[in-house]
Scaffold this motif. Structure first.
Motif, PDB file in Angstrom:
ATOM      1  N   ALA A 114      15.866  -6.340  -1.051  1.00 41.90           N
ATOM      2  CA  ALA A 114      16.190  -7.236   0.066  1.00 41.90           C
ATOM      3  C   ALA A 114      15.237  -8.427   0.094  1.00 41.90           C
ATOM      4  O   ALA A 114      15.645  -9.564   0.362  1.00 41.90           O
ATOM      5  N   GLY A 115      13.963  -8.193  -0.218  1.00 37.09           N
ATOM      6  CA  GLY A 115      13.006  -9.298  -0.282  1.00 37.09           C
ATOM      7  C   GLY A 115      13.378 -10.319  -1.344  1.00 37.09           C
ATOM      8  O   GLY A 115      13.271 -11.527  -1.128  1.00 37.09           O
ATOM      9  N   ALA A 116      13.835  -9.844  -2.494  1.00 40.52           N
ATOM     10  CA  ALA A 116      14.253 -10.758  -3.565  1.00 40.52           C
ATOM     11  C   ALA A 116      15.449 -11.600  -3.136  1.00 40.52           C
ATOM     12  O   ALA A 116      15.528 -12.798  -3.442  1.00 40.52           O
ATOM     13  N   VAL A 117      16.382 -10.995  -2.408  1.00 44.66           N
ATOM     14  CA  VAL A 117      17.568 -11.718  -1.940  1.00 44.66           C
ATOM     15  C   VAL A 117      17.168 -12.842  -0.979  1.00 44.66           C
ATOM     16  O   VAL A 117      17.644 -13.981  -1.092  1.00 44.66           O
ATOM     17  N   PHE A 118      16.276 -12.535  -0.029  1.00 40.41           N
ATOM     18  CA  PHE A 118      15.822 -13.572   0.910  1.00 40.41           C
ATOM     19  C   PHE A 118      15.065 -14.685   0.184  1.00 40.41           C
ATOM     20  O   PHE A 118      15.139 -15.852   0.564  1.00 40.41           O
ATOM     21  N   SER A 119      14.326 -14.342  -0.871  1.00 43.24           N
ATOM     22  CA  SER A 119      13.614 -15.360  -1.652  1.00 43.24           C
ATOM     23  C   SER A 119      14.597 -16.321  -2.316  1.00 43.24           C
ATOM     24  O   SER A 119      14.395 -17.543  -2.328  1.00 43.24           O
ATOM     25  N   LEU A 120      15.665 -15.769  -2.877  1.00 44.18           N
ATOM     26  CA  LEU A 120      16.675 -16.607  -3.518  1.00 44.18           C
ATOM     27  C   LEU A 120      17.363 -17.506  -2.499  1.00 44.18           C
ATOM     28  O   LEU A 120      17.668 -18.675  -2.783  1.00 44.18           O
ATOM     29  N   ILE A 146       0.833  -1.200   0.000  1.00 42.51           N
ATOM     30  CA  ILE A 146       0.000   0.000   0.000  1.00 42.51           C
ATOM     31  C   ILE A 146       0.869   1.251   0.000  1.00 42.51           C
ATOM     32  O   ILE A 146       0.638   2.211  -0.754  1.00 42.51           O
ATOM     33  N   LEU A 147       1.899   1.251   0.837  1.00 43.33           N
ATOM     34  CA  LEU A 147       2.798   2.409   0.893  1.00 43.33           C
ATOM     35  C   LEU A 147       3.557   2.586  -0.419  1.00 43.33           C
ATOM     36  O   LEU A 147       3.841   3.717  -0.840  1.00 43.33           O
ATOM     37  N   ARG A 148       3.879   1.474  -1.079  1.00 43.01           N
ATOM     38  CA  ARG A 148       4.544   1.566  -2.381  1.00 43.01           C
ATOM     39  C   ARG A 148       3.619   2.213  -3.409  1.00 43.01           C
ATOM     40  O   ARG A 148       4.051   3.033  -4.223  1.00 43.01           O
ATOM     41  N   LEU A 179      10.429 -12.365  -8.746  1.00 44.08           N
ATOM     42  CA  LEU A 179       9.983 -11.490  -9.837  1.00 44.08           C
ATOM     43  C   LEU A 179       9.155 -10.325  -9.301  1.00 44.08           C
ATOM     44  O   LEU A 179       9.321  -9.178  -9.728  1.00 44.08           O
ATOM     45  N   ALA A 180       8.247 -10.626  -8.359  1.00 43.53           N
ATOM     46  CA  ALA A 180       7.402  -9.575  -7.786  1.00 43.53           C
ATOM     47  C   ALA A 180       8.240  -8.501  -7.113  1.00 43.53           C
ATOM     48  O   ALA A 180       8.024  -7.292  -7.315  1.00 43.53           O
ATOM     49  N   ASP A 181       9.205  -8.914  -6.303  1.00 45.11           N
ATOM     50  CA  ASP A 181      10.051  -7.953  -5.595  1.00 45.11           C
ATOM     51  C   ASP A 181      10.840  -7.080  -6.570  1.00 45.11           C
ATOM     52  O   ASP A 181      10.962  -5.863  -6.375  1.00 45.11           O
ATOM     53  N   LEU A 182      11.384  -7.688  -7.609  1.00 41.77           N
ATOM     54  CA  LEU A 182      12.192  -6.923  -8.566  1.00 41.77           C
ATOM     55  C   LEU A 182      11.335  -5.930  -9.344  1.00 41.77           C
ATOM     56  O   LEU A 182      11.738  -4.784  -9.573  1.00 41.77           O
ATOM     57  N   VAL A 183      10.140  -6.367  -9.743  1.00 42.18           N
ATOM     58  CA  VAL A 183       9.246  -5.449 -10.462  1.00 42.18           C
ATOM     59  C   VAL A 183       8.840  -4.293  -9.557  1.00 42.18           C
ATOM     60  O   VAL A 183       8.854  -3.124  -9.972  1.00 42.18           O
ATOM     61  N   LEU A 184       8.482  -4.579  -8.312  1.00 39.31           N
ATOM     62  CA  LEU A 184       8.067  -3.530  -7.384  1.00 39.31           C
ATOM     63  C   LEU A 184       9.231  -2.603  -7.012  1.00 39.31           C
ATOM     64  O   LEU A 184       9.041  -1.413  -6.775  1.00 39.31           O
ATOM     65  N   ALA A 185      10.438  -3.153  -6.976  1.00 37.98           N
ATOM     66  CA  ALA A 185      11.602  -2.329  -6.646  1.00 37.98           C
ATOM     67  C   ALA A 185      11.839  -1.263  -7.700  1.00 37.98           C
ATOM     68  O   ALA A 185      12.191  -0.106  -7.366  1.00 37.98           O
ATOM     69  N   PHE A 186      11.646  -1.608  -8.973  1.00 43.19           N
ATOM     70  CA  PHE A 186      11.992  -0.688 -10.058  1.00 43.19           C
ATOM     71  C   PHE A 186      10.768  -0.077 -10.740  1.00 43.19           C
ATOM     72  O   PHE A 186      10.912   0.594 -11.767  1.00 43.19           O
ATOM     73  N   ALA A 187       9.574  -0.302 -10.183  1.00 46.73           N
ATOM     74  CA  ALA A 187       8.359   0.250 -10.778  1.00 46.73           C
ATOM     75  C   ALA A 187       8.367   1.778 -10.709  1.00 46.73           C
ATOM     76  O   ALA A 187       8.705   2.366  -9.688  1.00 46.73           O
ATOM     77  N   THR A 188       7.961   2.392 -11.821  1.00 45.98           N
ATOM     78  CA  THR A 188       7.869   3.858 -11.867  1.00 45.98           C
ATOM     79  C   THR A 188       6.463   4.316 -12.243  1.00 45.98           C
ATOM     80  O   THR A 188       6.187   5.521 -12.229  1.00 45.98           O
ATOM     81  N   GLY A 189       5.598   3.390 -12.597  1.00 48.64           N
ATOM     82  CA  GLY A 189       4.245   3.763 -13.003  1.00 48.64           C
ATOM     83  C   GLY A 189       3.213   2.771 -12.509  1.00 48.64           C
ATOM     84  O   GLY A 189       3.543   1.735 -11.925  1.00 48.64           O
ATOM     85  N   ILE A 190       1.939   3.073 -12.759  1.00 48.15           N
ATOM     86  CA  ILE A 190       0.837   2.270 -12.254  1.00 48.15           C
ATOM     87  C   ILE A 190       0.827   0.869 -12.878  1.00 48.15           C
ATOM     88  O   ILE A 190       0.552  -0.120 -12.205  1.00 48.15           O
ATOM     89  N   ALA A 191       1.150   0.773 -14.187  1.00 49.55           N
ATOM     90  CA  ALA A 191       1.121  -0.529 -14.861  1.00 49.55           C
ATOM     91  C   ALA A 191       2.130  -1.491 -14.243  1.00 49.55           C
ATOM     92  O   ALA A 191       1.811  -2.657 -13.952  1.00 49.55           O
ATOM     93  N   ALA A 192       3.366  -1.026 -14.028  1.00 49.54           N
ATOM     94  CA  ALA A 192       4.395  -1.873 -13.416  1.00 49.54           C
ATOM     95  C   ALA A 192       4.007  -2.249 -11.989  1.00 49.54           C
ATOM     96  O   ALA A 192       4.224  -3.388 -11.555  1.00 49.54           O
ATOM     97  N   LEU A 193       3.430  -1.293 -11.264  1.00 56.05           N
ATOM     98  CA  LEU A 193       2.963  -1.580  -9.913  1.00 56.05           C
ATOM     99  C   LEU A 193       1.930  -2.709  -9.932  1.00 56.05           C
ATOM    100  O   LEU A 193       2.000  -3.648  -9.128  1.00 56.05           O
ATOM    101  N   GLY A 194       0.972  -2.644 -10.869  1.00 55.10           N
ATOM    102  CA  GLY A 194      -0.053  -3.673 -10.961  1.00 55.10           C
ATOM    103  C   GLY A 194       0.519  -5.036 -11.267  1.00 55.10           C
ATOM    104  O   GLY A 194       0.096  -6.043 -10.694  1.00 55.10           O
TER     105      GLY A 194
END
Length: 401
Positions: free
Chosen positions: A376-382, A241-243, A294-309
């Motif tokens: 950091a979430g992606a790293v823990f997932s790996l 939500i904060l993202r 994949l979710a963490d990486l997309v959310l980390a670098f998202a700059t718009g609503i589509a990437a966020l979704g």
């Protein structure tokens, strides 16, 4: 008739009822949870780190309570009573949220609500395992999780609609959220009949004693260990939500991320659970973890609503592929007479991990921004995938035992 349709027809009515109980309570809880982080930050001036700490403490409280309620259900040989007590307590605390006039009241309400969740969680999951036929256990847990998650996207949708109708009156939405909570308790009282305890099942006098915990077995503890590392990657959904807000969504629309996440979660939980009854469960778990990376990486670098979704949808898919599956693995690897204790210990360990994850996520957000939190979430997932691969064949053999 398809195999999935046959699986659904074979699932006992009590499991369906427990699913609807979870659904109504989740509608109530998510209406509040979808708005609470924004309410704390925007209306009360709470820091993001404090939000993470509060969320982590709340969930850890639930997890600590689960270990005792689960053990108590094994000692009593009864589970429904504790489930009713937990759901009833959660329903009774819902009116505290609109009445709260300070952060301290909100923290107290969140704390008590999570105690109720803790009391009901392990006995309810053990009750699902007791009711489900062994060949449909994955499907049964997937169904309950799927119905639970329908509530998780209906709740935020109702929150968004009511915020619009009431011109952003948080308290009015919180009052409305109390209604489905009491419906949930009614369904549990009427719709769930606890099965008779098998006479040949061993009586457990002290479930939390060291020798009883040792009876849970190494396969069970491996599942718990993997889940703990995984939970470090799966911090509170409050950060989704904060993202959304950091990308530019208004407070009234930010809960839509929970709608997207929960829709993906709900649509995938039952199919993943049913599939796990026919294939190696560890393989599906690795797939779920890959989705989280994949979710963490997309959310980390998202700059718009589509990437966020896209990132939020991937987050929901990973939940659908992992949460019911982990519960199934716990049910499969633990002795029947210790299922309540097994679910309780599982939730205790993962709850402590969630507390650490939420605090780490909040601290990284405040220090380095949202990108650092999700990387950091992606790293823990790996790391979790690396720990799961060496034992996947062993768990696969247990799955078929």
């Amino acid at each position: 008739m398809t195999s999935d349709a046959m699986s659904r027809r074979g699932i006992p009515a009590g499991v369906w009822a427990l699913g609807f109980v979870s659904m109504f309570m989740d509608i109530s809880s998510e209406m509040i949870h979808a708005l609470l982080p924004l309410y704390m930050v925007t209306a009360l001036g709470t820091s993001t780190l404090a939000v993470g700490l509060i969320e982590g403490i709340a969930e850890a409280t639930a997890s600590i309570t689960k270990v005792f309620s689960g053990a108590l259900s094994d000692w009593l040989g009864k589970r429904k009573f504790l489930a009713v007590l937990g759901y009833g307590l959660a329903a009774m605390t819902k009116p505290i949220f609109p009445l709260a006039t300070s952060l301290e009241w909100l923290v107290a309400a969140r704390f008590i609500d999570r105690v109720g969740k803790g009391i009901r969680g392990a006995p309810r999951d053990a009750l699902v395992a007791d009711l489900a036929p062994p060949h449909l256990r994955g499907a049964s847990f997937g169904l309950r999780q799927s119905l639970d998650t329908i509530g998780a996207f209906v709740g935020p949708l109702l929150a968004i609609g009511l915020m619009w109708l009431t011109a952003d009156q948080f308290q009015a939405v919180f009052w409305f959220a109390a209604i489905p909570a009491f419906v949930s308790v009614g369904v549990l009282l009427v719709g769930v009949k606890e099965p008779e305890r098998p006479k040949e099942l061993r009586r457990v006098r002290m479930p939390l004693r060291r020798d009883e915990l040792g009876r849970l077995g190494s396969a069970y503890w491996w599942v718990v260990a993997v889940a703990a590392v995984f939970t470090l990657a799966r911090f509170s959904e409050a950060f989704l939500i904060l993202r959304a807000q950091s990308i530019g969504l208004s407070p009234a629309l930010a809960p839509v991320v929970l709608v997207i996440m929960s829709l993906a979660y709900s649509l995938s939980a039952y199919p993943a659970g049913a599939l796990s009854d026919r294939v190696n469960r560890s393989t599906l778990l690795v797939l779920g973890l890959a989705l989280l990376v994949l979710a963490d990486l997309v959310l980390a670098f998202a700059t718009g609503i589509a990437a966020l979704g896209i990132g939020v949808a991937l987050w929901g898919l990973h939940m659908g592929f992992t949460q019911g599956l982990l519960a199934t693995l716990i049910a499969e690897t633990a002795p029947a007479e210790l299922r309540g204790t097994a679910f309780g210990m599982f939730n205790l360990v993962t709850g402590i991990a969630l507390l650490l994850a939420s605090v780490i996520a909040g601290a990284l957000w405040d220090i380095a921004g949202p990108q650092a939190t999700f990387i950091a979430g992606a790293v823990f997932s790996l790391l979790t995938i690396a720990g799961l691969i060496p034992i996947s064949s062993r768990l696969g053999q247990r799955d078929r035992a």
